[in-house]
Motif scaffolding. Structure first.
Motif, mmCIF file in Angstrom:
data_model
loop_
_atom_site.group_PDB
_atom_site.id
_atom_site.type_symbol
_atom_site.label_atom_id
_atom_site.label_comp_id
_atom_site.label_asym_id
_atom_site.label_seq_id
_atom_site.Cartn_x
_atom_site.Cartn_y
_atom_site.Cartn_z
ATOM 1 N N ASP A 5 0.848 -1.196 0.000
ATOM 2 C CA ASP A 5 0.000 0.000 0.000
ATOM 3 C C ASP A 5 0.882 1.243 0.000
ATOM 4 O OD1 ASP A 5 -1.900 1.917 0.328
ATOM 5 O OD2 ASP A 5 -3.057 0.755 1.804
ATOM 6 N N PHE A 6 0.720 2.065 -1.038
ATOM 7 C CA PHE A 6 1.547 3.267 -1.162
ATOM 8 C C PHE A 6 0.884 4.484 -0.510
ATOM 9 C CE2 PHE A 6 2.717 0.270 -4.346
ATOM 10 C CZ PHE A 6 4.087 0.317 -4.355
ATOM 11 N N ASP A 7 -0.269 4.242 0.057
ATOM 12 C CA ASP A 7 -0.948 5.263 0.830
ATOM 13 C C ASP A 7 -1.108 6.573 0.045
ATOM 14 O OD1 ASP A 7 -2.280 6.183 2.954
ATOM 15 O OD2 ASP A 7 -0.517 6.771 4.124
ATOM 16 N N GLU A 8 -1.515 6.474 -1.196
ATOM 17 C CA GLU A 8 -1.730 7.696 -1.988
ATOM 18 C C GLU A 8 -3.012 7.481 -2.757
ATOM 19 O OE1 GLU A 8 1.418 6.509 -4.829
ATOM 20 O OE2 GLU A 8 2.622 7.973 -3.746
ATOM 21 N N ALA A 9 -4.098 7.667 -2.089
ATOM 22 C CA ALA A 9 -5.398 7.309 -2.641
ATOM 23 C C ALA A 9 -5.637 7.897 -4.028
ATOM 24 C CB ALA A 9 -6.489 7.737 -1.684
ATOM 25 N N ASP A 10 -5.173 9.114 -4.252
ATOM 26 C CA ASP A 10 -5.531 9.734 -5.538
ATOM 27 C C ASP A 10 -4.369 9.777 -6.525
ATOM 28 O OD1 ASP A 10 -4.143 11.378 -3.980
ATOM 29 O OD2 ASP A 10 -5.513 13.102 -4.091
ATOM 30 N N ALA A 11 -3.427 8.855 -6.364
ATOM 31 C CA ALA A 11 -2.287 8.849 -7.290
ATOM 32 C C ALA A 11 -2.772 8.638 -8.725
ATOM 33 C CB ALA A 11 -1.329 7.733 -6.908
ATOM 34 N N LYS A 12 -2.213 9.403 -9.636
ATOM 35 C CA LYS A 12 -2.615 9.259 -11.051
ATOM 36 C C LYS A 12 -1.459 8.655 -11.836
ATOM 37 C CE LYS A 12 -6.377 12.388 -11.768
ATOM 38 N NZ LYS A 12 -6.422 12.960 -10.403
ATOM 39 N N ALA A 13 -1.790 7.685 -12.645
ATOM 40 C CA ALA A 13 -0.738 7.038 -13.430
ATOM 41 C C ALA A 13 -0.856 7.445 -14.890
ATOM 42 C CB ALA A 13 -0.871 5.530 -13.301
ATOM 43 N N GLU A 14 0.269 7.662 -15.495
ATOM 44 C CA GLU A 14 0.307 7.900 -16.939
ATOM 45 C C GLU A 14 1.154 6.815 -17.579
ATOM 46 O OE1 GLU A 14 1.993 11.717 -16.919
ATOM 47 O OE2 GLU A 14 0.139 12.599 -16.128
ATOM 48 N N GLU A 15 0.915 6.621 -18.871
ATOM 49 C CA GLU A 15 1.667 5.623 -19.646
ATOM 50 C C GLU A 15 1.638 4.259 -18.943
ATOM 51 O OE1 GLU A 15 5.575 7.059 -20.791
ATOM 52 O OE2 GLU A 15 4.789 9.100 -20.788
ATOM 53 N N TYR A 16 0.469 3.931 -18.414
ATOM 54 C CA TYR A 16 0.332 2.685 -17.649
ATOM 55 C C TYR A 16 0.384 1.474 -18.580
ATOM 56 C CZ TYR A 16 -1.484 -0.864 -14.510
ATOM 57 O OH TYR A 16 -1.619 -2.005 -13.749
ATOM 58 N N ARG A 17 1.105 0.465 -18.167
ATOM 59 C CA ARG A 17 1.117 -0.799 -18.904
ATOM 60 C C ARG A 17 1.438 -1.931 -17.941
ATOM 61 N NH1 ARG A 17 2.228 -2.647 -24.390
ATOM 62 N NH2 ARG A 17 3.310 -4.639 -24.304
ATOM 63 N N ARG A 18 0.671 -2.989 -18.022
ATOM 64 C CA ARG A 18 1.081 -4.198 -17.285
ATOM 65 C C ARG A 18 1.084 -5.350 -18.255
ATOM 66 N NH1 ARG A 18 -3.295 -7.302 -14.966
ATOM 67 N NH2 ARG A 18 -5.220 -6.376 -15.732
ATOM 68 N N GLU A 19 2.041 -6.223 -18.041
ATOM 69 C CA GLU A 19 2.302 -7.237 -19.056
ATOM 70 C C GLU A 19 2.690 -8.559 -18.410
ATOM 71 O OE1 GLU A 19 4.592 -6.623 -23.041
ATOM 72 O OE2 GLU A 19 6.059 -7.013 -21.482
ATOM 73 N N LEU A 20 2.199 -9.629 -19.002
ATOM 74 C CA LEU A 20 2.679 -10.965 -18.625
ATOM 75 C C LEU A 20 3.480 -11.496 -19.801
ATOM 76 C CD1 LEU A 20 2.712 -13.464 -16.753
ATOM 77 C CD2 LEU A 20 0.638 -14.239 -17.918
#
Ligand code: FUC
Length: 788
Positions: free
Chosen positions: A131-146
């Motif tokens: 938990d990074f404890d940053e409820a409203d963190a905004k992500a850009e250029e998001y990618r998740r990959e298997l």
């Protein structure tokens, strides 16, 4: 030394090539997983984890394949045998409904069966939460990959312009899960574990404590032997979650969680264990963590990938590529595929995903894959997430042999052997028979009795079907030591039927009585709905196959000639597979009206696939009747059922229809739940939906693709026997055929252009090609090549 140089040079090229994840072997998303069925399955055959890729909080479902509640019990019903003559008499008088009613009173397991706490169930170990404890963190250029080829899940994005990256894998080399966190800017986060409650009784919840750099999770599951209010006394499970900071930062403990402060790089190691095999779990996990912590992240990852790739890279399949499709987020790609089927590498990906899942969910010394492989996200799991034996566990093994993963049959072999003793008892108590038997239910505790419901629980050919897989392992490997090993298990499975088969006075055939055609229902002339019968078609086919295999094994091992003769005589007295008045294969010995004509089980085509008694070449009339059977059954069904149908159509050499089933199997499912009236499909993470998620469909679908490309069950290799027009150019490397060989082959414009056969044992291989039979006698290590 001269010849070593090119070799070393080649190696370094390979090393470079490995750096980039192959787009055709990866699954990616542009957003975190909104449902569990969109998370990535990671596993090393014993432990698993599923990251959801959350930005401000990431949850990993942790699994260990022996996290089972329940305990050994005697569920054999001592009253059963006394009613067997009456049950048989009623069946032979055509009073099947009355026989079934009697069975409900006398011929089920003792106790509540799969509904009881002693039967138990497979379940989640716990969740791990960062938990990074940053409820409203905004992500850009998001990618998740298997990355299937690297057995690695990655998440990357930018937060306030700074890069964040996480990687995770279940190490094949070090037997721990590894999570790596890296960021441009120092991050702070907490690490904790939590097990979901089951809403009924929470004595299974663990104690979580944080000491120094480790969170320890310790809990005990229900055995079913507890008295009211007593603590649970079943399986002990645990996880050690250690945080390692290679470049500094601070770790504080806070009761049950760790607070990690200001670090750009962190590694989390997770050991998981139960005391199923009598281990001291504290000791084992501590050793595993210490050993892993002594390595750098790069070393751990390298060792893991090397060990995994040794298996995964044995086979490659190329069916063509559409780079624009491979670049899509998987949710979008599945939706696109539903409209436009021109995405050939989705099929090769699906094929390899099956191999990936198999390698990740079972390994030598561990358990075979259960209904969800080894991935389960709850405490109560669908159908107990057990080993269902009227199709499901068997289907899980379908990709193994041809997919060059032969050693993954060994955990199944161990498990089958563990059932024999209990199965002997069940054989005696229910049928007064020797040998061993098991029915539809299987768990960690040698449950071999019939199920608590007669309509589904009375199937008694499961041991025989499992033995078909053991014998098939011999056919592929030609390993005589293995054949010696499984001989008693196979022989006793056959012995059960030698004793149990009885003559049906109406027609003189030897029949299993009572039995069912798995889970299907017919309507008697008096209007009664009924499941039990004497001698279902599937039983006859399975027993014929078992007897044939045991006779062959006796010959190879030069043993028990007399027993083999008995089997041959009895085999001749089984009812042959027959065609009904409507031109379809008869499912029951009589052409009863079907209560559910599109029922998901297509058991009476067992002889078409996985067995080999109905073939286009040798039994064209039966093959035609099988085709009619499938047409009447329809395509749309549960996930595994559609996967099975792919294999049927491949055996009928109908590539277009097999491909149609593949497209049905990939129908996108976007929600969770268990409603399967609309048919199954595929979740965003490519898990097969029964629904719910059930892994058999993944394995069956993967095997179906292989079956379309290669067959060898008739003593003759057939290349591209059921090729659909969608895959008109392609190549395969490293698949296996019966008799002990690997093959590579290529095709263009739907015509075979080359093949190579590499003998892994001394063998003679025949190839069926354009109506001719080519024959190759090869010694181990030799190869033969043909080119158009
Ligand atoms: C068999 C099937 C069901 C389900 C269950 C786990 O009983 O008939 O469809 O797959 O196993």
């Amino acid at each position: 030394m001269k010849h070593l140089l090119p070799f070393a040079f080649a190696l370094s090229l390979v090393a470079c090539a490995q750096k980039q994840a192959d787009a055709s072997l990866s699954i990616h998303f542009d957003e975190p997983a909104a449902i569990w069925e969109a998370t990535f399955p990671l596993g090393n055959g014993r432990i698993g984890l599923m990251p959801d890729g959350g930005v401000s909080k990431e949850t990993y479902v942790l699994n260990e394949s022996s996290v089972w509640s329940g305990s050994v019990q005697d569920a054999d019903n001592p009253e059963a045998l006394a009613s067997l003559p009456e049950i048989r008499k009623l069946l032979f008088e055509g009073r099947n409904d009355e026989a079934q009613q009697l069975m409900y009173r006398t011929f089920t397991c003792g106790g509540p069966g799969s509904a009881g706490p002693k039967y138990g169930n497979y379940q989640i170990l716990s969740n791990l939460i960062i938990d990074f404890d940053e409820a409203d963190a905004k992500a850009e250029e998001y990618r998740r990959e298997l990355d299937l080829d690297g057995a690695l899940a990655t998440v990357s994005f930018k937060k306030d312009g700074e890069k964040v990256k996480r990687e995770a894998f279940a190490s094949f080399a070090d037997d721990v899960a590894v999570i790596w966190l890296e960021s441009d800017k120092p991050q702070s986060f907490s690490v904790s574990a939590e097990r979901p409650t089951d809403g009924r009784d929470n004595r299974h919840l663990p104690v979580c404590t944080a000491e120094n750099t480790t969170v320890k999770v310790r809990g005990t599951l229900q055995s079913g032997n507890e008295r009211r209010g007593e603590p649970f006394n079943g399986m002990k499970y645990g996880a050690d979650i250690r945080v390692v900071l290679p470049n500094g930062g601070a770790i504080e403990t806070d009761g049950a969680s760790l607070k990690v402060k200001d670090t750009k790089k962190a590694m989390i190691l997770v050991a998981m264990k139960t005391n199923y095999r009598g281990d001291d779990i504290d000791k084992v996990m501590q050793e595993q963590i210490e050993k892993a912590a002594a390595k750098s992240y790069a070393q751990l990852k390298n060792d893991h990938q090397q060990a995994f790739r040794e298996k995964f890279r044995r086979v490659s399949v190329d069916l063509g590529h559409k780079p624009e499709k491979e670049a899509m987020d998987m949710t979008a790609r599945l939706q696109a595929f539903a409209k436009d089927k021109d995405d050939p590498s989705l099929a090769s990906l699906y094929y390899q995903f099956g191999r990936y899942l198999l390698i990740s969910s079972t390994r030598e010394g561990a358990l075979p894959p259960n209904l969800q492989g080894l991935w389960a996200n709850g405490v109560r799991t669908p159908w107990n997430c057990d080993y269902h034996l009227n199709i499901n566990l068997q289907m899980n093994m379908w990709p193994a042999e041809k997919g060059n993963l032969t050693e993954l049959l060994l955990p199944l072999t161990d498990w089958v052997e563990q059932q024999v003793e209990s199965g002997r008892h069940t054989a005696q108590v229910f049928y007064g028979a020797g040998g061993w038997v098991t029915h539809i239910l299987g768990n960690l505790w040698q449950f071999t009795s019939p199920g608590e419901g007669v309509s589904w629980g009375a199937t008694n050919t499961a041991a025989a079907w499992l033995c078909a897989h053991l014998y098939q392992h011999y056919l592929y490997t030609q390993d005589k030591d293995y054949l010696e090993r499984i001989w008693p298990t196979m022989k006793e499975a056959a012995q059960f039927f030698v004793d149990m088969l009885v003559e049906d006075p109406r027609n003189g055939y030897l029949v299993t009585a009572p039995t069912t055609s798995p889970e299907n229902v017919y309507i008697l002339p008096n209007g009664a709905r009924c499941s039990v019968c004497a001698g279902s078609t599937m039983d006859n086919q399975i027993i014929r196959e078992l007897f044939t295999n045991v006779i062959s094994a006796a010959g190879i091992l030069e043993t028990d000639a007399e027993f083999a003769e008995t089997l041959a005589k009895k085999r001749d007295r089984l009812m042959p597979t027959a065609i009904g008045p409507d031109g379809r294969i008869l499912e029951w010995p009589e052409p009863y009206e079907e209560a559910e004509p599109t029922h998901r089980h297509v058991s009476h085509l067992y002889g078409l696939y996985p067995a080999n008694e109905i073939t286009v070449l040798n039994t064209p009339e039966l093959a035609d009747a099988a085709r009619k059977t499938l047409e009447a059954r329809g395509d749309i069904s549960t996930g595994w059922s559609m996967a099975w149908k792919m294999n049927f159509w491949a055996r009928l050499h109908d590539g277009e229809h097999a491909f149609k089933l593949f497209t049905d199997l990939l129908r996108p499912i976007v929600d969770t739940g268990m409603n399967y009236s609309n048919g199954g499909g595929t979740y965003p993470n490519l898990f097969c939906g029964h629904p719910p998620f059930q892994i058999d469909g993944n394995f069956g679908g993967s095997a179906g693709i292989a079956e379309m490309l290669l067959q060898s069950q008739s003593g003759c290799i057939e290349f591209i026997p059921a090729l659909p027009s969608a895959w008109k150019d392609g190549s395969v490397k490293g698949m296996c055929v019966e008799g002990g060989a690997e093959v590579d082959f290529t095709w263009k414009d739907s015509q075979l252009t080359s093949f190579t056969i590499r003998a892994t044992q001394d063998c003679t291989q025949k190839v069926s090609l354009d109506g001719q039979i080519l024959e190759y006698s090869l010694q181990k290590g030799q190869s033969a090549t043909w080119q158009k």
